[in-house]
Design a protein around this motif. Structure first.
Motif, PDB file in Angstrom:
ATOM      1  N   ARG A 130      12.866  -6.940   3.541  1.00  0.00           N
ATOM      2  CA  ARG A 130      12.423  -7.853   4.759  1.00  0.00           C
ATOM      3  C   ARG A 130      12.157  -6.908   5.825  1.00  0.00           C
ATOM      4  N   GLU A 131      12.410  -5.712   5.716  1.00  0.00           N
ATOM      5  CA  GLU A 131      12.149  -4.677   6.919  1.00  0.00           C
ATOM      6  C   GLU A 131      11.216  -3.521   6.476  1.00  0.00           C
ATOM      7  N   ALA A 132      10.891  -3.679   5.201  1.00  0.00           N
ATOM      8  CA  ALA A 132       9.792  -2.661   4.712  1.00  0.00           C
ATOM      9  C   ALA A 132       9.097  -3.232   3.562  1.00  0.00           C
ATOM     10  N   THR A 133       7.960  -2.523   3.159  1.00  0.00           N
ATOM     11  CA  THR A 133       7.136  -2.763   2.174  1.00  0.00           C
ATOM     12  C   THR A 133       6.582  -1.552   1.395  1.00  0.00           C
ATOM     13  N   ILE A 134       6.225  -1.584   0.142  1.00  0.00           N
ATOM     14  CA  ILE A 134       5.721  -0.672  -0.503  1.00  0.00           C
ATOM     15  C   ILE A 134       4.034  -0.691  -0.618  1.00  0.00           C
ATOM     16  N   SER A 135       3.677   0.409  -0.269  1.00  0.00           N
ATOM     17  CA  SER A 135       2.085   0.477  -0.245  1.00  0.00           C
ATOM     18  C   SER A 135       1.495   1.543  -1.289  1.00  0.00           C
ATOM     19  N   ALA A 186      14.206  -4.043  29.211  1.00  0.00           N
ATOM     20  CA  ALA A 186      13.207  -2.850  29.649  1.00  0.00           C
ATOM     21  C   ALA A 186      13.909  -1.694  28.819  1.00  0.00           C
ATOM     22  N   GLY A 187      12.915  -0.945  28.284  1.00  0.00           N
ATOM     23  CA  GLY A 187      13.470   0.483  27.372  1.00  0.00           C
ATOM     24  C   GLY A 187      14.217   0.157  26.085  1.00  0.00           C
ATOM     25  N   ARG A 188      14.567  -1.079  25.686  1.00  0.00           N
ATOM     26  CA  ARG A 188      15.554  -1.124  24.769  1.00  0.00           C
ATOM     27  C   ARG A 188      14.454  -1.308  23.256  1.00  0.00           C
ATOM     28  N   PHE A 189      15.297  -1.134  22.404  1.00  0.00           N
ATOM     29  CA  PHE A 189      14.703  -1.252  21.107  1.00  0.00           C
ATOM     30  C   PHE A 189      14.401  -2.718  20.469  1.00  0.00           C
ATOM     31  N   ALA A 190      13.207  -2.823  20.211  1.00  0.00           N
ATOM     32  CA  ALA A 190      12.845  -4.387  19.954  1.00  0.00           C
ATOM     33  C   ALA A 190      12.966  -4.458  18.275  1.00  0.00           C
ATOM     34  N   SER A 191      12.096  -3.692  17.439  1.00  0.00           N
ATOM     35  CA  SER A 191      12.037  -3.933  16.129  1.00  0.00           C
ATOM     36  C   SER A 191      11.617  -2.763  15.395  1.00  0.00           C
ATOM     37  N   GLU A 192      11.727  -2.712  14.184  1.00  0.00           N
ATOM     38  CA  GLU A 192      11.317  -1.424  13.289  1.00  0.00           C
ATOM     39  C   GLU A 192      10.865  -2.156  11.803  1.00  0.00           C
ATOM     40  N   TYR A 193       9.647  -1.506  11.473  1.00  0.00           N
ATOM     41  CA  TYR A 193       9.217  -1.714  10.121  1.00  0.00           C
ATOM     42  C   TYR A 193       8.689  -0.555   9.392  1.00  0.00           C
ATOM     43  N   ARG A 194       8.884  -0.384   8.258  1.00  0.00           N
ATOM     44  CA  ARG A 194       8.425   0.728   7.377  1.00  0.00           C
ATOM     45  C   ARG A 194       7.566   0.325   6.396  1.00  0.00           C
ATOM     46  N   VAL A 195       6.648   1.030   6.040  1.00  0.00           N
ATOM     47  CA  VAL A 195       5.856   1.297   5.032  1.00  0.00           C
ATOM     48  C   VAL A 195       5.780   2.669   3.950  1.00  0.00           C
ATOM     49  N   ILE A 196       6.517   2.188   2.790  1.00  0.00           N
ATOM     50  CA  ILE A 196       6.785   3.180   1.748  1.00  0.00           C
ATOM     51  C   ILE A 196       5.421   3.515   0.942  1.00  0.00           C
ATOM     52  N   ARG A 197       4.739   4.424   1.306  1.00  0.00           N
ATOM     53  CA  ARG A 197       3.443   4.805   0.527  1.00  0.00           C
ATOM     54  C   ARG A 197       3.670   5.646  -0.512  1.00  0.00           C
ATOM     55  N   VAL A 198       3.146   5.107  -1.461  1.00  0.00           N
ATOM     56  CA  VAL A 198       3.254   5.761  -3.024  1.00  0.00           C
ATOM     57  C   VAL A 198       1.694   6.249  -3.518  1.00  0.00           C
ATOM     58  N   PRO A 199       1.578   7.094  -4.410  1.00  0.00           N
ATOM     59  CA  PRO A 199       0.270   7.237  -4.792  1.00  0.00           C
ATOM     60  C   PRO A 199      -0.124   6.185  -5.799  1.00  0.00           C
ATOM     61  N   GLU A 200       0.773   5.746  -6.365  1.00  0.00           N
ATOM     62  CA  GLU A 200       0.412   4.721  -7.477  1.00  0.00           C
ATOM     63  C   GLU A 200       1.744   3.993  -7.948  1.00  0.00           C
ATOM     64  N   ARG A 201       1.727   2.889  -8.593  1.00  0.00           N
ATOM     65  CA  ARG A 201       2.693   2.135  -9.016  1.00  0.00           C
ATOM     66  C   ARG A 201       3.614   2.893 -10.074  1.00  0.00           C
ATOM     67  N   SER A 202       3.171   3.564 -10.591  1.00  0.00           N
ATOM     68  CA  SER A 202       4.030   4.639 -11.581  1.00  0.00           C
ATOM     69  C   SER A 202       5.024   5.350 -10.953  1.00  0.00           C
ATOM     70  N   PHE A 203       4.835   5.559  -9.656  1.00  0.00           N
ATOM     71  CA  PHE A 203       5.914   6.408  -8.908  1.00  0.00           C
ATOM     72  C   PHE A 203       6.955   5.557  -8.384  1.00  0.00           C
ATOM     73  N   ILE A 204       7.133   4.288  -8.868  1.00  0.00           N
ATOM     74  CA  ILE A 204       8.216   3.326  -8.243  1.00  0.00           C
ATOM     75  C   ILE A 204       9.304   3.241  -9.709  1.00  0.00           C
ATOM     76  N   ASN A 205      10.270   3.288  -9.306  1.00  0.00           N
ATOM     77  CA  ASN A 205      11.417   2.949 -10.568  1.00  0.00           C
ATOM     78  C   ASN A 205      12.307   1.809 -10.176  1.00  0.00           C
ATOM     79  N   VAL A 206      12.054   0.749 -11.079  1.00  0.00           N
ATOM     80  CA  VAL A 206      12.619  -0.541 -10.817  1.00  0.00           C
ATOM     81  C   VAL A 206      14.069  -0.596 -11.430  1.00  0.00           C
ATOM     82  N   SER A 207      15.076  -0.857 -10.654  1.00  0.00           N
ATOM     83  CA  SER A 207      16.471  -1.068 -11.336  1.00  0.00           C
ATOM     84  C   SER A 207      16.652  -2.622 -11.102  1.00  0.00           C
ATOM     85  N   ARG A 208      17.409  -2.883 -12.370  1.00  0.00           N
ATOM     86  CA  ARG A 208      17.811  -4.505 -12.241  1.00  0.00           C
ATOM     87  C   ARG A 208      19.240  -4.769 -12.675  1.00  0.00           C
TER      88      ARG A 208
END
Length: 208
Positions: A130-135, A186-208
């Motif tokens: 919900r707070e990140a995505t894989i690119s 004023a000056g406070r944290f609002a939100s954060e989002y992360r993009v996890i950048r990978v060279p290609e899908r083979s560098f993702i390990n899926v655990s079920r």
């Protein structure tokens, strides 16, 4: 506390003072009619009471909205400042010798939400989908559902520098201005989002 937030504190003091003034004013007006003039309370008096009460209610609702319920518009450059951080990831190795940068845990019982795990500076980080995505760097850079102006020129530089294996952290904070001060943010944290950048899908390990 940020000095701009004293605007909100002052506004709340005024609203609370207004509440006491209205209550005191209604009480005195009624006593004057009943005791001094020995008359009945008329509809004109009741209408005036209602107007004063509505003014107080509107002031309280307005301050509550500004302080608690207003939504963050990440593209509002007048009120929001967004900074971007870039951290290279460390490769991990599966039992079969295959390397990967991020692990996706799909065992979460909450359907539609996964947990991403990655490694930076020998530390493990976990974040909800919900707070990140894989690119995937083999595809055009795209972050759906998040309304941010991503700095593509800088991202291309980081792609080259870190071989498409890094995390982009976009952090939004409320600017120091009158509107944010009125909302006590004023000056406070609002939100954060992360993009996890990978060279290609083979560098993702899926655990079920």
């Amino acid at each position: 506390m940020n000095g701009w937030n004293f605007i909100g504190i002052l506004a709340w003091i005024i609203v609370i003072a207004l509440l006491f003034i209205v209550v005191f004013n209604i009480r005195n007006r009624h006593l004057k009619i009943l005791v001094e003039h020995k008359k009945k309370i008329t509809w004109k008096t009741i209408c005036l009471d209602i107007v004063e009460i509505l003014v107080v209610i509107a002031a309280v609702i307005g301050m509550l909205y500004m302080s608690l319920f207003s939504r963050v518009d990440l593209n509002n450059k007048q009120d929001i400042a967004v900074t971007y951080k870039y951290d290279p990831m460390i490769v991990q190795t599966r039992s079969d010798g295959q390397g990967y940068y991020v692990k996706i845990d799909k065992s979460n019982p909450n359907k539609g939400t996964n947990v991403y795990q990655y490694w930076i500076n020998n530390s493990t980080y976990t974040v909800s989908s919900r707070e990140a995505t894989i690119s995937d760097a083999t595809l055009p850079f795209n972050v759906s559902g998040v309304h941010l102006n991503w700095p593509m020129k800088k991202i291309k530089q980081m792609d080259s520098k870190y071989q498409h294996a890094y995390v982009i952290t976009a952090e939004a904070r409320y600017k120091n201005n009158f509107v944010n001060g009125l909302g006590l943010r004023a000056g406070r944290f609002a939100s954060e989002y992360r993009v996890i950048r990978v060279p290609e899908r083979s560098f993702i390990n899926v655990s079920r």
